[in-house]
Design a protein around this motif. Structure first.
Motif, PDB file in Angstrom:
ATOM      1  N   ILE A 125     -33.932  41.525  73.553  1.00 20.63           N
ATOM      2  CA  ILE A 125     -33.990  40.071  73.679  1.00 20.63           C
ATOM      3  C   ILE A 125     -32.936  39.479  72.751  1.00 20.63           C
ATOM      4  N   HIS A 126     -32.150  38.549  73.265  1.00 20.05           N
ATOM      5  CA  HIS A 126     -31.240  37.748  72.431  1.00 20.05           C
ATOM      6  C   HIS A 126     -31.870  36.376  72.251  1.00 20.05           C
ATOM      7  N   LEU A 127     -32.033  35.957  71.008  1.00 23.91           N
ATOM      8  CA  LEU A 127     -32.610  34.657  70.674  1.00 23.91           C
ATOM      9  C   LEU A 127     -31.538  33.789  70.028  1.00 23.91           C
ATOM     10  N   PHE A 128     -31.368  32.573  70.559  1.00 26.64           N
ATOM     11  CA  PHE A 128     -30.328  31.656  70.096  1.00 26.64           C
ATOM     12  C   PHE A 128     -30.926  30.339  69.633  1.00 26.64           C
ATOM     13  N   ARG A 129     -30.321  29.771  68.598  1.00 28.31           N
ATOM     14  CA  ARG A 129     -30.534  28.365  68.279  1.00 28.31           C
ATOM     15  C   ARG A 129     -29.603  27.555  69.165  1.00 28.31           C
ATOM     16  N   ARG A 130     -30.093  26.456  69.686  1.00 32.41           N
ATOM     17  CA  ARG A 130     -29.353  25.668  70.686  1.00 32.41           C
ATOM     18  C   ARG A 130     -29.081  24.263  70.138  1.00 32.41           C
ATOM     19  N   SER A 131     -27.823  23.835  70.188  1.00 36.47           N
ATOM     20  CA  SER A 131     -27.466  22.493  69.724  1.00 36.47           C
ATOM     21  C   SER A 131     -27.801  21.468  70.809  1.00 36.47           C
ATOM     22  N   PRO A 132     -27.845  20.182  70.460  1.00 36.02           N
ATOM     23  CA  PRO A 132     -28.087  19.161  71.494  1.00 36.02           C
ATOM     24  C   PRO A 132     -27.044  19.187  72.609  1.00 36.02           C
ATOM     25  N   GLN A 133     -25.860  19.713  72.321  1.00 35.99           N
ATOM     26  CA  GLN A 133     -24.801  19.818  73.324  1.00 35.99           C
ATOM     27  C   GLN A 133     -24.868  21.130  74.111  1.00 35.99           C
ATOM     28  N   GLY A 134     -25.866  21.965  73.802  1.00 33.54           N
ATOM     29  CA  GLY A 134     -26.024  23.233  74.507  1.00 33.54           C
ATOM     30  C   GLY A 134     -25.220  24.371  73.932  1.00 33.54           C
ATOM     31  N   LYS A 135     -24.599  24.196  72.750  1.00 34.77           N
ATOM     32  CA  LYS A 135     -23.874  25.283  72.098  1.00 34.77           C
ATOM     33  C   LYS A 135     -24.875  26.251  71.476  1.00 34.77           C
ATOM     34  N   LEU A 136     -24.609  27.547  71.608  1.00 33.30           N
ATOM     35  CA  LEU A 136     -25.556  28.563  71.173  1.00 33.30           C
ATOM     36  C   LEU A 136     -25.101  29.279  69.902  1.00 33.30           C
ATOM     37  N   THR A 137     -26.044  29.464  68.992  1.00 33.73           N
ATOM     38  CA  THR A 137     -25.836  30.258  67.787  1.00 33.73           C
ATOM     39  C   THR A 137     -26.838  31.405  67.804  1.00 33.73           C
ATOM     40  N   HIS A 138     -26.342  32.626  67.717  1.00 35.15           N
ATOM     41  CA  HIS A 138     -27.233  33.783  67.787  1.00 35.15           C
ATOM     42  C   HIS A 138     -28.084  33.860  66.534  1.00 35.15           C
ATOM     43  N   PHE A 139     -29.394  33.841  66.736  1.00 33.92           N
ATOM     44  CA  PHE A 139     -30.337  33.902  65.622  1.00 33.92           C
ATOM     45  C   PHE A 139     -30.690  35.351  65.299  1.00 33.92           C
ATOM     46  N   TRP A 165     -34.981  44.555  64.755  1.00 36.67           N
ATOM     47  CA  TRP A 165     -34.218  43.314  64.856  1.00 36.67           C
ATOM     48  C   TRP A 165     -32.768  43.642  64.522  1.00 36.67           C
ATOM     49  N   PHE A 166     -31.835  42.831  65.011  1.00 37.42           N
ATOM     50  CA  PHE A 166     -30.436  43.062  64.661  1.00 37.42           C
ATOM     51  C   PHE A 166     -29.649  41.751  64.725  1.00 37.42           C
ATOM     52  N   ALA A 167     -28.561  41.716  63.951  1.00 41.97           N
ATOM     53  CA  ALA A 167     -27.690  40.542  63.875  1.00 41.97           C
ATOM     54  C   ALA A 167     -26.313  40.932  64.397  1.00 41.97           C
ATOM     55  N   THR A 168     -25.880  40.305  65.466  1.00 43.82           N
ATOM     56  CA  THR A 168     -24.647  40.695  66.146  1.00 43.82           C
ATOM     57  C   THR A 168     -23.411  40.019  65.558  1.00 43.82           C
ATOM     58  N   ASN A 169     -22.264  40.589  65.897  1.00 48.47           N
ATOM     59  CA  ASN A 169     -20.987  39.956  65.586  1.00 48.47           C
ATOM     60  C   ASN A 169     -20.736  38.834  66.594  1.00 48.47           C
ATOM     61  N   GLN A 170     -19.853  37.925  66.251  1.00 46.37           N
ATOM     62  CA  GLN A 170     -19.640  36.729  67.074  1.00 46.37           C
ATOM     63  C   GLN A 170     -19.162  37.046  68.482  1.00 46.37           C
ATOM     64  N   TRP A 171     -18.296  38.049  68.643  1.00 41.98           N
ATOM     65  CA  TRP A 171     -17.725  38.333  69.959  1.00 41.98           C
ATOM     66  C   TRP A 171     -18.763  38.848  70.950  1.00 41.98           C
ATOM     67  N   ALA A 177     -23.058  30.472  62.631  1.00 45.56           N
ATOM     68  CA  ALA A 177     -23.651  29.678  61.554  1.00 45.56           C
ATOM     69  C   ALA A 177     -24.013  30.613  60.417  1.00 45.56           C
ATOM     70  N   ASP A 178     -23.816  30.158  59.192  1.00 43.56           N
ATOM     71  CA  ASP A 178     -24.147  30.978  58.034  1.00 43.56           C
ATOM     72  C   ASP A 178     -25.656  31.198  57.942  1.00 43.56           C
ATOM     73  N   ALA A 179     -26.030  32.260  57.229  1.00 41.39           N
ATOM     74  CA  ALA A 179     -27.448  32.606  57.090  1.00 41.39           C
ATOM     75  C   ALA A 179     -28.253  31.453  56.501  1.00 41.39           C
ATOM     76  N   ALA A 180     -27.694  30.748  55.527  1.00 41.53           N
ATOM     77  CA  ALA A 180     -28.433  29.657  54.882  1.00 41.53           C
ATOM     78  C   ALA A 180     -28.882  28.617  55.891  1.00 41.53           C
ATOM     79  N   SER A 181     -28.060  28.367  56.905  1.00 43.15           N
ATOM     80  CA  SER A 181     -28.409  27.400  57.940  1.00 43.15           C
ATOM     81  C   SER A 181     -29.513  27.935  58.841  1.00 43.15           C
ATOM     82  N   LEU A 182     -29.452  29.222  59.139  1.00 42.59           N
ATOM     83  CA  LEU A 182     -30.420  29.813  60.064  1.00 42.59           C
ATOM     84  C   LEU A 182     -31.791  30.036  59.428  1.00 42.59           C
TER      85      LEU A 182
END
Length: 217
Positions: A84-98, A112-118, A125-130
């Motif tokens: 399962i890939h879980l994303f935080r979603r911005s109001p504009q629909g931009k996705l950040t992988h959680f 659990w795992f944290a992927t690279n951006q590509w 988003a930095d960890a502090a934000s997530l």
């Protein structure tokens, strides 16, 4: 949240996740069923559900998929069936992988795992934000994936503390990679030698059973 309140919330999350899996097991089904059980044809790489699941707040999005088993991927758990890939979603629909959650063929969580951006083309988003999202995390959906959303929300809350550490380790690994290879962050995010920055092995359901107490459902 106080330590006592956090323990209570962790216990409730463990009980909720176990109870949902138990109800499916009594029907002869696993946690894979809400995602792929109704599909007439299962396809590698396809998203399940087809257009992803978005919670009622519009802040979260997730899907399940399976990689080609012939593909060499040292970052994938050897027992993984899909994840399962879980994303935080911005109001504009931009996705950040959680976070990603690997499942075996029985639908049991492996890590659990944290992927690279590509990997997902996310907006980083930095960890502090997530990690700020962990305290009151929940997924509310309507329809056939509503139970899966509640289960995934329970999983996030149960593993909130180690997930915070995993995300912090992700950022630290990124910075070490940049120094070691003399790369900018943007170059490291696009470096296909790195698919996963950090991971968190889990021992499910034993982890939850130790926190949940006896199930009554």
């Amino acid at each position: 949240m106080s330590a006592a309140a956090q323990r209570v919330d962790t216990g409730r999350a463990a009980h909720g996740a176990l109870a949902r899996q138990l109800r499916l097991a009594r029907q002869g089904r696993s946690m894979l069923f809400p995602f792929i059980g109704r599909s007439r044809r299962f396809e590698i790489w396809a998203h399940y559900p087809r257009h992803d699941a978005v919670d009622s707040s519009g802040r979260w999005q997730f899907y399940f998929h399976v990689h080609d088993r012939a593909e060499k991927d040292s970052a994938r758990h050897p027992q993984e069936h899909g994840h399962i890939h879980l994303f935080r979603r911005s109001p504009q629909g931009k996705l950040t992988h959680f976070a990603g959650l690997a499942l075996d063929a029985r639908g049991l969580p492996l890590c659990w795992f944290a992927t690279n951006q590509w990997v997902t083309g996310e907006r980083w988003a930095d960890a502090a934000s997530l990690v700020r999202e962990l305290a009151h995390f929940e997924l509310r959906l309507r329809g056939p994936l509503s139970g899966a959303g509640l289960w995934l929300g329970d999983m996030v809350r149960f593993y909130a503390t180690p997930l915070r550490q995993m995300l912090e380790q992700r950022d630290a690994a990124l910075e070490r990679h940049c120094r070691r290879h003399d790369q900018t962050r943007a170059q490291a995010w696009a470096d296909r030698r790195v698919a996963v920055w950090s991971s968190l092995p889990v021992n499910w359901p034993q982890d939850a059973l130790s926190a949940a107490g006896p199930l009554t459902q």
